[in-house]
Write a protein that holds these residues in place. Structure first.
Motif, PDB file in Angstrom:
ATOM      1  N   ARG A 204       7.366   0.734  -1.646  1.00 12.30           N
ATOM      2  CA  ARG A 204       8.806   0.561  -1.424  1.00 12.30           C
ATOM      3  C   ARG A 204       9.639   1.633  -2.134  1.00 12.30           C
ATOM      4  N   GLY A 205       9.123   2.835  -2.142  1.00 13.25           N
ATOM      5  CA  GLY A 205       9.843   3.972  -2.717  1.00 13.25           C
ATOM      6  C   GLY A 205       9.528   4.247  -4.173  1.00 13.25           C
ATOM      7  N   LEU A 206       8.852   3.333  -4.835  1.00  7.84           N
ATOM      8  CA  LEU A 206       8.568   3.476  -6.262  1.00  7.84           C
ATOM      9  C   LEU A 206       7.760   4.737  -6.565  1.00  7.84           C
ATOM     10  N   THR A 207       6.763   5.035  -5.718  1.00  7.55           N
ATOM     11  CA  THR A 207       5.871   6.169  -5.964  1.00  7.55           C
ATOM     12  C   THR A 207       6.623   7.490  -6.007  1.00  7.55           C
ATOM     13  N   LYS A 208       7.697   7.603  -5.237  1.00 13.00           N
ATOM     14  CA  LYS A 208       8.433   8.861  -5.134  1.00 13.00           C
ATOM     15  C   LYS A 208       9.500   9.030  -6.212  1.00 13.00           C
ATOM     16  N   MET A 209       9.726   8.010  -7.004  1.00 16.52           N
ATOM     17  CA  MET A 209      10.836   8.046  -7.954  1.00 16.52           C
ATOM     18  C   MET A 209      10.506   8.845  -9.209  1.00 16.52           C
ATOM     19  N   ASN A 210      11.570   9.301  -9.872  1.00 14.16           N
ATOM     20  CA  ASN A 210      11.455   9.957 -11.173  1.00 14.16           C
ATOM     21  C   ASN A 210      11.151   8.895 -12.225  1.00 14.16           C
ATOM     22  N   PRO A 211      10.152   9.128 -13.083  1.00 14.72           N
ATOM     23  CA  PRO A 211       9.795   8.112 -14.091  1.00 14.72           C
ATOM     24  C   PRO A 211      10.969   7.634 -14.937  1.00 14.72           C
TER      25      PRO A 211
ATOM     26  N   THR B  34       3.004   0.627  11.314  1.00 13.18           N
ATOM     27  CA  THR B  34       1.649   0.930  10.834  1.00 13.18           C
ATOM     28  C   THR B  34       0.623   0.323  11.775  1.00 13.18           C
ATOM     29  N   GLU B  35       0.872  -0.892  12.196  1.00 11.34           N
ATOM     30  CA  GLU B  35      -0.014  -1.586  13.129  1.00 11.34           C
ATOM     31  C   GLU B  35      -0.143  -0.801  14.437  1.00 11.34           C
ATOM     32  N   GLU B  36       0.958  -0.304  14.947  1.00 16.73           N
ATOM     33  CA  GLU B  36       0.936   0.463  16.198  1.00 16.73           C
ATOM     34  C   GLU B  36       0.113   1.740  16.033  1.00 16.73           C
ATOM     35  N   TYR B  37       0.257   2.403  14.883  1.00 14.34           N
ATOM     36  CA  TYR B  37      -0.520   3.612  14.630  1.00 14.34           C
ATOM     37  C   TYR B  37      -2.012   3.288  14.546  1.00 14.34           C
ATOM     38  N   LEU B  38      -2.342   2.225  13.837  1.00 20.01           N
ATOM     39  CA  LEU B  38      -3.742   1.845  13.657  1.00 20.01           C
ATOM     40  C   LEU B  38      -4.387   1.451  14.982  1.00 20.01           C
ATOM     41  N   GLU B  39      -3.618   0.811  15.846  1.00 17.56           N
ATOM     42  CA  GLU B  39      -4.141   0.455  17.166  1.00 17.56           C
ATOM     43  C   GLU B  39      -4.551   1.710  17.938  1.00 17.56           C
ATOM     44  N   LYS B  40      -3.688   2.725  17.926  1.00 25.61           N
ATOM     45  CA  LYS B  40      -4.003   3.979  18.624  1.00 25.61           C
ATOM     46  C   LYS B  40      -5.225   4.662  18.009  1.00 25.61           C
ATOM     47  N   LEU B  41      -5.297   4.633  16.676  1.00 28.96           N
ATOM     48  CA  LEU B  41      -6.419   5.276  15.989  1.00 28.96           C
ATOM     49  C   LEU B  41      -7.735   4.596  16.332  1.00 28.96           C
ATOM     50  N   ILE B  42      -7.746   3.271  16.327  1.00 26.27           N
ATOM     51  CA  ILE B  42      -8.964   2.520  16.633  1.00 26.27           C
ATOM     52  C   ILE B  42      -9.397   2.754  18.077  1.00 26.27           C
TER      53      ILE B  42
ATOM     54  N   LEU C   2       0.985  10.077   5.871  1.00 26.69           N
ATOM     55  CA  LEU C   2       1.923   9.771   6.950  1.00 26.69           C
ATOM     56  C   LEU C   2       3.065   8.907   6.422  1.00 26.69           C
ATOM     57  N   ASP C   3       4.259   9.268   6.817  1.00 29.62           N
ATOM     58  CA  ASP C   3       5.445   8.524   6.370  1.00 29.62           C
ATOM     59  C   ASP C   3       5.780   7.440   7.386  1.00 29.62           C
ATOM     60  N   ILE C   4       4.833   6.531   7.581  1.00 29.84           N
ATOM     61  CA  ILE C   4       5.080   5.385   8.457  1.00 29.84           C
ATOM     62  C   ILE C   4       4.862   4.114   7.648  1.00 29.84           C
ATOM     63  N   GLY C   5       5.507   3.037   8.067  1.00 25.98           N
ATOM     64  CA  GLY C   5       5.421   1.805   7.300  1.00 25.98           C
ATOM     65  C   GLY C   5       5.922   2.059   5.891  1.00 25.98           C
ATOM     66  N   ASP C   6       5.123   1.667   4.909  1.00 23.85           N
ATOM     67  CA  ASP C   6       5.446   1.953   3.512  1.00 23.85           C
ATOM     68  C   ASP C   6       4.538   3.063   2.998  1.00 23.85           C
ATOM     69  N   GLY C   7       4.187   3.970   3.901  1.00 19.06           N
ATOM     70  CA  GLY C   7       3.329   5.098   3.553  1.00 19.06           C
ATOM     71  C   GLY C   7       1.876   4.790   3.844  1.00 19.06           C
ATOM     72  N   LEU C   8       1.202   5.687   4.569  1.00 21.34           N
ATOM     73  CA  LEU C   8      -0.195   5.509   4.941  1.00 21.34           C
ATOM     74  C   LEU C   8      -0.935   6.819   4.709  1.00 21.34           C
ATOM     75  N   ALA C   9      -2.020   6.761   3.941  1.00 18.31           N
ATOM     76  CA  ALA C   9      -2.856   7.944   3.719  1.00 18.31           C
ATOM     77  C   ALA C   9      -4.105   7.837   4.575  1.00 18.31           C
ATOM     78  N   ILE C  10      -4.430   8.912   5.276  1.00 18.05           N
ATOM     79  CA  ILE C  10      -5.619   8.977   6.128  1.00 18.05           C
ATOM     80  C   ILE C  10      -6.568   9.983   5.502  1.00 18.05           C
ATOM     81  N   SER C  11      -7.687   9.528   4.979  1.00 14.50           N
ATOM     82  CA  SER C  11      -8.648  10.411   4.315  1.00 14.50           C
ATOM     83  C   SER C  11      -9.958  10.441   5.100  1.00 14.50           C
ATOM     84  N   LYS C  12     -10.313  11.607   5.598  1.00  9.89           N
ATOM     85  CA  LYS C  12     -11.606  11.769   6.265  1.00  9.89           C
ATOM     86  C   LYS C  12     -12.663  12.026   5.198  1.00  9.89           C
TER      87      LYS C  12
END
Length: 199
Positions: free
Chosen positions: A144-151, A20-28, A183-193
Motif C-alpha cells: 500500500r505504498g509503504l515500500t516506496k516511502m522515505n524511511p 492482478t487476477e486478470e494478469y495472472l489469468e492471462k499468464l496461466i 509490474l505496477d499492477i494491484g499492489d505491486g507484482l514481481a515476476i521472477s524467472k
C-alpha cells in the motif's frame, strides 16, 4: 468465483486484487503450467481461481493459520475445481520437504502471498521447488505504498516491514539465478524467472 469475491470483499477478507487476477489469468493461459505452488492460502480464493483458469493445473497451497486453513478447506470442497487443489497446514518455511515428497517438486509457477516480512526467506525455499525456466510471482510488494516511502516519513512501527520488502526487492533484482520484472499492477507484482543455480 464472482460470488466468492463479493463475499470476501463484504467481509473485508484480503484476496488478490482484480487487476492482478486478470494478469495472472492471462499468464496461466499463456504458460499452461502443470503445477503451481502458493504460499498463503487464506480462505482459498486464489487457489480455486488458479485451478478454475486452467483445467490441467494442479494447485498446492500452504497456510499456517489453522482457522484460515479450515475455512479454505471447506470452500475448496464446495467446488468441482477443488479436486485439483491440495492444501498443507503449516509454516511454509518448514514445508519444503513435505511438499516435495507429495508433489514431486518442479513447479512451473510459485505464487508468494504470505507474510510480507518473510518474502526473502520464502523465495529461497521457492527456488528449491521451482523448475528451471519456471516463474516465482511475489504479490503486494508495494505494501500500500509503504515500500516506496522515505524511511523518515514512515512511522517507526512500519519501518521494519518497509526495509524487509526493500531488501527483498534488491535480492530478486540482483540474484543471478533470477530474472525479475516489477509490474505496477494491484499492489505491486514481481515476476521472477528462475534460471537455475549458478555453479
Amino acid at each position: 468465483m464472482t460470488d466468492f469475491r463479493n463475499l470476501a470483499e463484504r467481509d473485508h477478507i484480503p484476496i488478490i486484487r482484480k487487476d492482478t487476477e486478470e494478469y495472472l489469468e492471462k499468464l496461466i493461459l499463456k504458460k499452461k503450467p502443470k503445477k503451481l505452488l502458493e504460499y498463503g492460502t487464506a480462505i482459498g480464493y486464489s487457489a480455486l481461481f488458479f485451478a478454475k483458469v486452467y483445467s490441467d493445473l494442479e494447485v498446492y497451497s500452504v497456510e499456517k493459520d489453522e482457522y484460515a486453513f479450515e475455512i479454505a478447506n471447506r470452500n475448496i470442497k464446495r467446488l468441482e475445481e477443488g479436486g485439483r487443489v491440495y492444501l498443507f497446514l503449516g509454516d511454509a518455511l518448514k514445508c519444503t520437504d513435505r511438499i516435495t515428497e507429495f508433489s514431486g517438486g518442479d513447479f512451473d509457477l510459485i505464487f508468494i502471498d504470505g507474510g510480507k516480512s518473510h518474502y526473502l526467506e520464502l523465495i529461497k525455499e521457492a527456488m528449491k521447488l521451482c523448475k528451471v525456466g519456471g516463474y516465482i510471482l511475489s504479490d503486494d510488494i508495494w505494501q500500500r505504498g509503504l515500500t516506496k516511502m522515505n524511511p523518515e516519513s514512515v512511522a517507526r512501527k512500519h519501518r521494519t516491514s518497509m526495509r524487509n520488502m526493500q531488501e527483498y526487492l534488491e535480492y530478486i533484482k540482483n540474484t543471478p539465478e533470477l530474472e525479475t520484472e516489477i509490474l505496477d499492477i494491484g499492489d505491486g507484482l514481481a515476476i521472477s524467472k528462475y534460471l537455475g543455480k549458478n555453479e
